[in-house]
Design an enzyme around this catalytic site. Structure first.
Site, PDB file in Angstrom:
ATOM      1  N   ASP A  11      -2.314  -7.680  21.154  1.00 46.82           N
ATOM      2  CA  ASP A  11      -1.561  -8.745  20.351  1.00 46.82           C
ATOM      3  C   ASP A  11       0.012  -9.162  21.142  1.00 46.82           C
ATOM      4  O   ASP A  11       0.266  -8.515  21.490  1.00 46.82           O
ATOM      5  CB  ASP A  11      -0.946  -7.931  18.717  1.00 46.82           C
ATOM      6  CG  ASP A  11       0.008  -8.869  17.727  1.00 46.82           C
ATOM      7  OD1 ASP A  11       0.148 -10.058  18.704  1.00 46.82           O
ATOM      8  OD2 ASP A  11       0.820  -8.235  17.315  1.00 46.82           O
ATOM      9  N   GLU A 102      -4.242 -12.748  18.462  1.00 50.10           N
ATOM     10  CA  GLU A 102      -4.566 -11.040  18.659  1.00 50.10           C
ATOM     11  C   GLU A 102      -5.970 -11.164  18.175  1.00 50.10           C
ATOM     12  O   GLU A 102      -6.657 -11.699  17.674  1.00 50.10           O
ATOM     13  CB  GLU A 102      -3.166 -10.407  16.970  1.00 50.10           C
ATOM     14  CG  GLU A 102      -3.761 -10.839  15.752  1.00 50.10           C
ATOM     15  CD  GLU A 102      -2.682  -9.680  15.047  1.00 50.10           C
ATOM     16  OE1 GLU A 102      -3.281  -8.376  14.380  1.00 50.10           O
ATOM     17  OE2 GLU A 102      -2.506 -10.348  13.874  1.00 50.10           O
TER      18      GLU A 102
END
Length: 415
Positions: A11, A102
């Site tokens: 992420d 992500e």
């Protein structure tokens, strides 16, 4: 515990703000916000003051007088997001991208090539920093749910490896709000019965949770609290709905505000659906008021639609109904539309007129087909000359231009 920790959740940290700080080094270490009248994203330096996404710009400035607003470089967001996530592809074919910034990856079976999962995660973080120039946090765990929690714990710019032998000790000490599927409302309801950690949730009797959250949600959260998550990497992840939202600040709920906003949102959603030959048979709207509480209304149709005009009119009716049910609310701060129950629709199925009520909103009638064909013509013009080349009059005349269209497309989220 059965299984090894081979799932990575990567992420990018404060992605939009981090890109702006990379592009303009003078912004590094300073509180910045992407947007204008509304904060679309902000840096960690701004978050320390309480600034958050979807916050009114004036309110953000009060919290952080030194806050710097930047308009955003949406083309760079897409390019850099693609470049960072593509690095995962070098280490496994099992990559599931879930947003622009992500992705999940399963590196089981690649140890003989690249080393153990922890070493792969370390290499990915180093390469993203060196080749893309952005910070990224990675969680490594046995399941997708725990890997995602790990990446949140690791932020900012960190790495969290969760050993399967001690994963429950790790998991049960964390706040319940970190669980996938626990939003602010659910977190508040759990706190009201004294449940603030995942361990406390795991120890709560199932019947108590079911009375509080309902059978489906309680069963899901109970399983996740013990890290029971059977989901595997889905490389062919398909959207179940398409949605868009517009933060408005504090606006009166009048037609000159509502109509162009809903038209703009419907235009964004339906153009995306048509580009993928999709249509949806359920339209949902969300209205948020000044005290930040929100309500939703939805309508399920007999036939899937992807015409901007039809979705706009349905959304207007739903918003009107919602406002009539809350007549005491003076201001609205957000409007959103979602189209779900998607179906593949490469061509429009025409239908005969039966003189029934609501035929104007059926996609295959004469009027419905005309709207769809007009939308398809607009799609072709935009595809050749750009989004701004053509649009709906009420949006062009009444809508705002404070947020770049490209950024709106990247920032769109499901309801």
């Amino acid at each position: 515990m059965d299984g090894e920790a081979t799932i990575l959740h990567a992420d990018l940290d404060a992605f939009y703000a981090s890109v702006e700080q990379m592009l303009n080094p003078s912004l590094r270490g300073k509180p910045i916000a992407v947007g204008g009248g509304v904060v679309l994203a902000c840096s960690y330096e701004a978050k320390k003051f309480g600034v958050r996404g979807a916050m009114n710009g004036r309110e953000a400035k009060k919290l952080c007088p030194e806050l710097i607003f930047v308009p955003g470089h949406f083309n760079e967001y897409q390019r850099l997001g693609d470049k960072a996530i593509a690095i995962l592809d070098d280490y496994t074919p099992l990559v599931e991208r879930i947003s622009i910034d992500e992705a999940f990856a399963d590196v089981a079976g690649t140890a003989h090539l690249f080393g153990p999962p922890l070493a792969i995660a370390q290499t990915v973080r180093r390469r993203v920093r060196e080749e893309v120039g952005l910070p990224i946090s990675i969680g490594v765990a046995r399941t997708k749910h725990l890997a995602k929690i790990g990446s949140q714990v690791a932020k900012p710019n960190g790495l969290c490896f969760i050993d399967p032998a001690t994963e429950l000790d790790f998991l049960h000490n964390l706040p319940v709000g970190l669980m996938w599927g626990v939003g602010p409302k659910t977190e508040a309801r759990l706190a009201a019965i004294g449940v603030t950690t995942i361990g406390q949730l795991a120890a709560t009797p199932g019947q108590s949770l079911e009375r509080l959250l309902g059978p489906a949600a309680s069963e899901k959260l109970k399983a996740l609290s013990f890290n029971r998550d059977p989901r595997s990497i889905d490389m062919d992840r398909r959207a179940r709905s398409a949605g868009a939202q517009a933060a408005l600040g504090r606006k009166l709920p009048i037609a000159s505000v509502i109509r162009p906003t809903l038209r703009m949102l419907a235009d964004r959603i339906c153009s995306r659906l048509r580009a993928k030959s999709l249509a949806g048979s359920c339209v949902t709207v969300r209205v948020r008021f000044a005290d930040m509480h929100a309500i939703t209304r939805s309508l399920t149709l007999d036939a899937p639609v992807a015409a901007t005009g039809i979705v706009t009119e349905i959304a207007e009716d739903l918003v009107t109904t919602a406002l009539n049910d809350h007549i005491g609310e003076r201001y609205i701060t957000l409007l959103a539309i979602s189209v779900s129950h998607l179906a593949y629709q490469p061509v429009l199925q025409l239908e005969l007129s039966m003189g029934l009520a609501g035929e104007a909103r059926r996609p295959g009638t004469k009027r419905g087909a005309s709207r769809w064909m007009a939308d398809k013509a607009m799609d072709k013009v935009r595809g050749r000359f750009g989004w701004e080349a053509i649009g709906y009059a009420n949006v062009v005349l009444e809508g705002t231009k404070s947020v770049p269209d490209g950024f709106r497309e990247l920032a769109e989220k499901e309801l």
